[in-house]
Every structure is written in C-alpha cells, then in structure tokens.
Design a protein around this motif. Structure first.
Motif, PDB file in Angstrom:
ATOM      1  N   TYR A 265      -0.257  36.540  -4.127  1.00  7.66           N
ATOM      2  CA  TYR A 265      -0.615  35.599  -5.190  1.00  7.66           C
ATOM      3  C   TYR A 265      -2.133  35.560  -5.317  1.00  7.66           C
ATOM      4  N   TRP A 266      -2.625  35.467  -6.532  1.00  4.77           N
ATOM      5  CA  TRP A 266      -4.058  35.515  -6.817  1.00  4.77           C
ATOM      6  C   TRP A 266      -4.522  34.192  -7.399  1.00  4.77           C
ATOM      7  N   HIS A 267      -5.757  33.823  -7.018  1.00  4.47           N
ATOM      8  CA  HIS A 267      -6.409  32.612  -7.524  1.00  4.47           C
ATOM      9  C   HIS A 267      -5.460  31.418  -7.436  1.00  4.47           C
ATOM     10  N   VAL A 268      -5.002  31.176  -6.212  1.00 10.89           N
ATOM     11  CA  VAL A 268      -4.014  30.138  -5.933  1.00 10.89           C
ATOM     12  C   VAL A 268      -4.706  28.770  -5.895  1.00 10.89           C
TER      13      VAL A 268
ATOM     14  N   TRP B 245      14.318  27.766  -0.241  1.00  7.46           N
ATOM     15  CA  TRP B 245      12.991  28.138   0.281  1.00  7.46           C
ATOM     16  C   TRP B 245      11.963  27.162  -0.277  1.00  7.46           C
ATOM     17  N   ASP B 246      11.262  26.473   0.625  1.00  5.97           N
ATOM     18  CA  ASP B 246      10.189  25.579   0.198  1.00  5.97           C
ATOM     19  C   ASP B 246       8.914  26.387  -0.014  1.00  5.97           C
ATOM     20  N   ASP B 247       8.475  26.432  -1.249  1.00 11.47           N
ATOM     21  CA  ASP B 247       7.250  27.167  -1.593  1.00 11.47           C
ATOM     22  C   ASP B 247       6.096  26.650  -0.741  1.00 11.47           C
ATOM     23  N   THR B 248       5.456  27.557  -0.005  1.00 13.07           N
ATOM     24  CA  THR B 248       4.407  27.165   0.936  1.00 13.07           C
ATOM     25  C   THR B 248       3.097  26.802   0.254  1.00 13.07           C
TER      26      THR B 248
ATOM     27  N   ALA C 282       5.376  38.088 -13.041  1.00 16.32           N
ATOM     28  CA  ALA C 282       4.310  37.256 -13.608  1.00 16.32           C
ATOM     29  C   ALA C 282       3.163  37.094 -12.622  1.00 16.32           C
ATOM     30  N   ASP C 283       3.480  36.991 -11.330  1.00 20.51           N
ATOM     31  CA  ASP C 283       2.423  36.918 -10.320  1.00 20.51           C
ATOM     32  C   ASP C 283       1.569  38.177 -10.351  1.00 20.51           C
ATOM     33  N   ALA C 284       2.195  39.322 -10.588  1.00 16.58           N
ATOM     34  CA  ALA C 284       1.448  40.576 -10.692  1.00 16.58           C
ATOM     35  C   ALA C 284       0.566  40.591 -11.937  1.00 16.58           C
ATOM     36  N   VAL C 285       1.088  40.071 -13.058  1.00 16.62           N
ATOM     37  CA  VAL C 285       0.282  39.984 -14.285  1.00 16.62           C
ATOM     38  C   VAL C 285      -0.921  39.077 -14.058  1.00 16.62           C
TER      39      VAL C 285
ATOM     40  N   HIS D  18      -8.703  32.877  -3.229  1.00 14.68           N
ATOM     41  CA  HIS D  18      -8.764  34.133  -3.966  1.00 14.68           C
ATOM     42  C   HIS D  18      -7.438  34.890  -3.914  1.00 14.68           C
ATOM     43  N   LYS D  19      -6.822  34.957  -2.726  1.00 16.59           N
ATOM     44  CA  LYS D  19      -5.642  35.803  -2.554  1.00 16.59           C
ATOM     45  C   LYS D  19      -4.813  35.296  -1.378  1.00 16.59           C
ATOM     46  N   LYS D  20      -3.500  35.209  -1.570  1.00 16.59           N
ATOM     47  CA  LYS D  20      -2.586  34.826  -0.509  1.00 16.59           C
ATOM     48  C   LYS D  20      -1.358  35.742  -0.560  1.00 16.59           C
ATOM     49  N   THR D  21      -1.015  36.342   0.585  1.00 21.14           N
ATOM     50  CA  THR D  21       0.216  37.124   0.689  1.00 21.14           C
ATOM     51  C   THR D  21       1.194  36.353   1.557  1.00 21.14           C
TER      52      THR D  21
END
Length: 246
Positions: free
Chosen positions: A185-188, A74-77, A46-49, A167-170
């Motif tokens: 992740y895009w448009h976070v 895992w705590d989502d950052t 879904a992140d890719a979509v 805009h973008k986070k890896t």
C-alpha cells in the motif's frame, strides 16, 4: 480523526526547508484519495493504481483504509473508523447513498471506481478543464519541529487540514478474501488534523510537525478543503506535500 486544538499560529517570514526533508513547491494538478480495505477482494488492483499515481509529480495520492469489511474475517491493520466516516461524508457531498471499495475521490469533487484508471484520469482532466482543479496556491515545508504553511488568495472559506501518511506498507493478509497475499500500500494515511481556517486572504501559519517530527509518519499533505454540514469533506481548493527522507 483528531482535531488539533492547541495550535501555535505564528506569522512566518520565510519558508526554509530543514535538512532531510523534501518540500513540495510545485503546485499539483489534483489530489486523489483512495478508500480501500485489506478485506476486500476487489481492492488490490486499485491499490496498485494508487501506487502508480503516488509516483507522479503532478498528483498527490493518498490511501485511506476503512473498517466496514472487517467482519469478513480479517481486521484491516491500517484501518480506522474515522476514515470510514470521511468516506461517508464524501458520499453525502457527492450525492451518493452508499459507500463502496475501492473508491477514488478526485479533488473532493468527483469519484470513480479505484481500479479504473481511465475513469480516474478522465475525472482529473475534466475537473482541470472546468475550474475544479487546485486553484489556490499552497506551500508547506518542514523546519525543525515545525510545519510552515503558506496559502495564497482565493474565493470562499476552507479548512486547513494536515494529513500524515506512511510512504509504503507491505502487509501479509492471513484471513478473509485476500488470505495468503502480501499487498503493498502506498501513501497510507495514518492521521488527519485540522489546524486552522482560511477565509480567502493570503495566510501563513506555523504548527507543530507532530507525527512527522517524531518519525511516526514519512510525510504529510496540507489540504485546503471546504467542509460542509456535520464536518463532511468537500471540494479541495489547494494542496501541498512534504516528505522526510530516510
């Protein structure tokens, strides 16, 4: 979710974009909001979509990270509890009982599994055909340290909401269901602020650019969104985006 209380509401006589900013003047077809988590093994597709949708000129795509999968190790950052509450609000609005990831919400009016692109496209087209699209013109431009917002006329009342995003986070994930993976992740979404009310008449206002002006975010979206009881998000009537260039 912080509510911006100290507003500087001024009549704007024109909307002139500042250097280094890209202002969205074309009206988008839809706003798609993905609720996702770094701790959810079903979410990377879904992140890719969402990344594909974020590159379309006719859509505004936003990614909200929720915190209810953090117990898996895992705590989502990128997660905040405020985004979990936003998703729970949509669950009430859309008549659902539970929240899930990945969930894609379209114009605050319909939802689909976030990895199922055909269902998302079908929801966008169905709403557009049946009057559930973005019907109120919205324009936002960055001018110096201010956001200049102009909203057209329409029916009803709605909140004016500014959503700041990166805009973008890896992210490298070291534990949990997605351990060992690096996911982009895009448009976070990083912050959501209410800045005013709209009551059907044309409206112009100027507010501080906040995280956009300070460089803490790469862009923002102005949503014209109906809000229900307990501040639950509802239908999105109009939207516009402005991005800074780097």
């Amino acid at each position: 979710m912080k509510v911006f209380l100290a507003l500087s509401l001024l009549l704007a006589t024109g909307l002139v974009a500042a250097d280094g900013a890209e202002a969205g003047t074309a009206q988008p077809k839809a706003v798609v909001e993905l609720f996702t988590s770094q701790g959810c093994s079903s979410c990377p597709p879904a992140d890719a979509v969402l990344g594909e949708l974020a590159h379309r000129d006719d859509l505004i795509a936003l990614s909200y990270h929720v915190d209810y999968w953090n117990y898996l190790g895992w705590d989502d950052t990128l997660a905040t509890h405020e985004f979990t509450l936003r998703q729970k609000g949509y669950a009430h609005t859309l008549g659902g009982k539970n929240v899930y990831t990945p969930q894609m919400v379209v114009n605050g009016r319909a939802d689909a599994v976030g990895s199922h692109k055909p269902a998302i496209e079908a929801a966008i087209d169905r709403l557009d055909r049946n009057g559930g699209g973005l019907t109120v013109p919205v324009n936002v431009q960055l001018s110096g340290n201010e956001l200049r917002i102009a909203i057209g006329t329409g029916k009803g009342e709605a909140d004016i909401v500014v959503v700041y995003f990166d805009h973008k986070k890896t992210v490298r994930i070291d534990r949990g269901e997605n351990r060992g993976r690096s996911i982009t992740y895009w448009h976070v979404v990083r912050d959501v602020q209410g800045v005013g009310m709209w009551k059907g008449d044309g409206k112009k206002l100027v507010v501080p650019a906040g995280a956009l002006e300070s460089g803490e975010s790469d862009g923002c979206v102005v949503l014209l969104q109906r809000m229900g009881a307990h501040n639950r998000p509802g239908a999105i009537l109009g939207a516009a985006v402005v991005k800074t260039t780097h």
